[in-house]
Design a protein around this motif. Structure first.
Motif, short mmCIF file in Angstrom:
data_model
loop_
_atom_site.label_atom_id
_atom_site.label_comp_id
_atom_site.label_asym_id
_atom_site.label_seq_id
_atom_site.Cartn_x
_atom_site.Cartn_y
_atom_site.Cartn_z
N LEU A 26 15.20 -0.90 6.39
CA LEU A 26 14.24 -1.42 5.41
C LEU A 26 12.92 -1.75 6.09
O LEU A 26 11.84 -1.36 5.62
CB LEU A 26 14.81 -2.67 4.73
CG LEU A 26 15.97 -2.47 3.76
CD1 LEU A 26 16.53 -3.81 3.32
CD2 LEU A 26 15.55 -1.66 2.55
N ALA A 27 12.99 -2.48 7.21
CA ALA A 27 11.76 -2.89 7.91
C ALA A 27 10.98 -1.67 8.38
O ALA A 27 9.74 -1.62 8.25
CB ALA A 27 12.11 -3.79 9.09
N ALA A 28 11.68 -0.68 8.92
CA ALA A 28 10.99 0.51 9.45
C ALA A 28 10.31 1.30 8.34
O ALA A 28 9.16 1.76 8.49
CB ALA A 28 11.98 1.38 10.20
N HIS A 29 10.99 1.48 7.21
CA HIS A 29 10.42 2.28 6.13
C HIS A 29 9.35 1.53 5.35
O HIS A 29 8.41 2.14 4.83
CB HIS A 29 11.54 2.79 5.22
CG HIS A 29 12.33 3.89 5.84
ND1 HIS A 29 11.82 5.13 6.08
CD2 HIS A 29 13.61 3.91 6.30
CE1 HIS A 29 12.75 5.90 6.65
NE2 HIS A 29 13.85 5.17 6.79
N ILE A 30 9.49 0.20 5.26
CA ILE A 30 8.39 -0.59 4.67
C ILE A 30 7.14 -0.44 5.53
O ILE A 30 6.03 -0.23 5.02
CB ILE A 30 8.80 -2.06 4.53
CG1 ILE A 30 9.85 -2.23 3.42
CG2 ILE A 30 7.58 -2.94 4.21
CD1 ILE A 30 10.46 -3.62 3.37
N LYS A 31 7.32 -0.54 6.84
CA LYS A 31 6.19 -0.42 7.75
C LYS A 31 5.54 0.96 7.64
O LYS A 31 4.32 1.09 7.70
CB LYS A 31 6.66 -0.68 9.18
CG LYS A 31 5.55 -0.68 10.22
CD LYS A 31 6.10 -1.05 11.59
CE LYS A 31 5.01 -1.08 12.64
NZ LYS A 31 5.54 -1.44 13.98
#
Length: 479
Positions: A26-31
């Protein structure tokens, strides 16, 4: 790959429901802006609306504030040139005993509704600094002092695997939220197993770091007895070891205002080495069920397949550690918490807490001071064991998940329960870190084992957990 960096799976290989995604993804794709924080928040809200009315894990939330925070997180990605935090835009839950600015830190106690926090606790502040969005507060037993989560304010939190067994405590709401997909990661606390036991009975991972690793300062609790300072730890619960690591790194970054916080490195040169592991499958005064022995065997074989050398070892007395914990913590409870327990007029909590107190030695100064001294001697013996075996593999609990109210049968029942929970309590009494790792299910209920490490070797513990995950994957409650 650089130390601390996580691999990211492509979107096409992930399940379509965002609430099933790991926090790391989630964090990687939000970024990367392939998904938005708003989309993630809406997905979790949808899942919470679906399962929380029955499970009752998240008991306090502000939807408008959560949506606004998600919108701000997305806007920051387009307007700011500064790097974002490792949990940027990711929803996370906070246990009801940690301060969140502007909210009451009730800890499951009706009289504490007036304890409105003026500031975030240090661990909450660290999570916000990492970009996490608070998506609700999770349920606890009163005073966070029971292995069953229910209280007079919010009622009972159910285990998603079975209504008949405990959801664990005291971080029961946190573990249920993670297990049922209401959050990828959750904040918890642990003074006698309160992270590891809920993780065990709900089939998720739960990390109790070494006390001092994560700051614990709470403005609504201005003074803490020695036992809380020595034994209690703040840590994460998650569905994967890499999510535990991501969240631990965010939790532990800054605690300079907390005199208990220790600014020591997380990473060591040998973290990725397959170190010797001591197997503890004999617990003093306890007959381990065959299913728990089987879980230990599964984990040991998984570690050996990854290159670890696993040898049976004889552990210094867990029963001695349990007695020391009782001598210190229950003496402090009698001086402080017990009056509030009795004033609450809640029969269930009072019965459980008083039954545990009945198993403790007399609360006098000599008993208390002697216990602190004996604890130092016992820690030396354990430290010698860690010189030869930096990691230990042992039961999380010596009994299968308990049925509701198994702690309400009086002193004899509680004494047996305490012996069965000695792998949990002894780790806390010695100020060590511990980690529950699921190893599948039996008859539809989770099984798990505990990895215990030398002080401040959380990353070494997490690498071993990853090896078990790879060889012994566990089914999710919603699969």
């Amino acid at each position: 790959m650089e130390r601390g960096m996580m691999s990211v799976r492509p979107v096409a290989s992930l399940p379509p429901e965002l609430w099933k995604w790991d926090a790391t993804d989630l964090a990687a794709h939000i970024k990367r802006r392939t998904i938005s924080s708003l989309e993630v928040m809406v997905a979790f809200h949808t899942r919470i609306d679906e399962v929380n009315p029955r499970l009752n894990a998240i008991v306090q939330a502000d939807r408008d504030a959560e949506i606004s925070a998600a919108l701000r997180a997305d806007a920051e990605l387009t307007s700011s040139v500064a790097p974002v935090g490792p949990l940027h835009g990711v929803p996370i839950t906070i246990k009801l005993n940690a301060d969140v600015e502007g909210q009451a830190t009730t800890n499951g106690v009706p009289a504490y509704k007036v304890r409105v926090a003026e500031h975030d606790s240090l661990v909450v502040a660290n999570l916000r600094r990492a970009g996490a969005i608070i998506a609700g507060r999770t349920n606890v037993p009163p005073f966070s002092h029971r292995w069953f989560t229910e209280n007079p304010i919010h009622g009972r939190t159910l285990n998603p695997w079975s209504d008949d067994i405990t959801s664990g405590g005291s971080s029961g709401g946190a573990a249920v939220a993670v297990a049922s997909g209401m959050g990828a990661v959750a904040h918890g606390t642990d003074i006698a197993g309160s992270i590891r036991y809920p993780a065990y009975v709900n089939g998720v991972l739960g990390l109790r770091p070494t006390p001092g690793r994560v700051p614990a300062l709470n403005g609504t609790v201005p003074a803490r007895f020695a036992g809380l300072q020595l034994f209690s730890a703040q840590g994460p619960l998650a569905r994967t070891s890499r999510d535990l690591e991501l969240t631990l790194r965010a939790m532990a970054v800054d605690g300079q205002a907390d005199p208990i916080w220790i600014n020591t490195p997380l990473d060591y040169p040998d973290d990725n080495a397959a170190c010797p592991v001591g197997l503890i499958d004999e617990i003093e005064g306890v007959a381990l069920p065959s299913k728990i022995r089987s879980a230990l065997d599964i984990a040991a074989r998984a570690l050996e397949a990854a290159g670890y050398k696993v040898d049976p070892v004889k552990v210094p007395s867990m029963r001695d550690a349990l007695e020391l914990w009782l001598s210190i913590v229950i003496t402090e409870n009698r001086l402080g918490m017990m009056a509030d327990v009795d004033a609450m007029d809640d029969h269930v909590s009072s019965t459980s807490i008083h039954a545990m107190a009945s198993c403790a030695p007399n609360p006098d100064l000599r008993t208390y001071v002697t216990a602190l001294a004996k604890r130092d001697a016992l820690r030396r013996k354990w430290q010698a064991l860690f010189v030869r075996h930096p990691l230990l593999l042992m039961p999380t609990s010596c009994r299968l998940p308990m049925k509701w109210d198994d702690d309400l049968g009086g002193e004899e029942v509680i004494r047996k329960l305490l012996d069965d929970q000695s792998p949990l309590i002894s780790v806390a009494a010695l100020s060590l870190g511990g980690l529950n790792v699921p190893v599948g299910q039996d008859d539809g209920l989770p099984l798990g084992v505990q990895i215990v490490g030398a002080p401040f070797r959380e990353i070494l513990m997490l690498r071993a957990a990853a090896a078990i995950e790879q060889s012994a994957p566990t089914r999710r409650v919603y699969d």
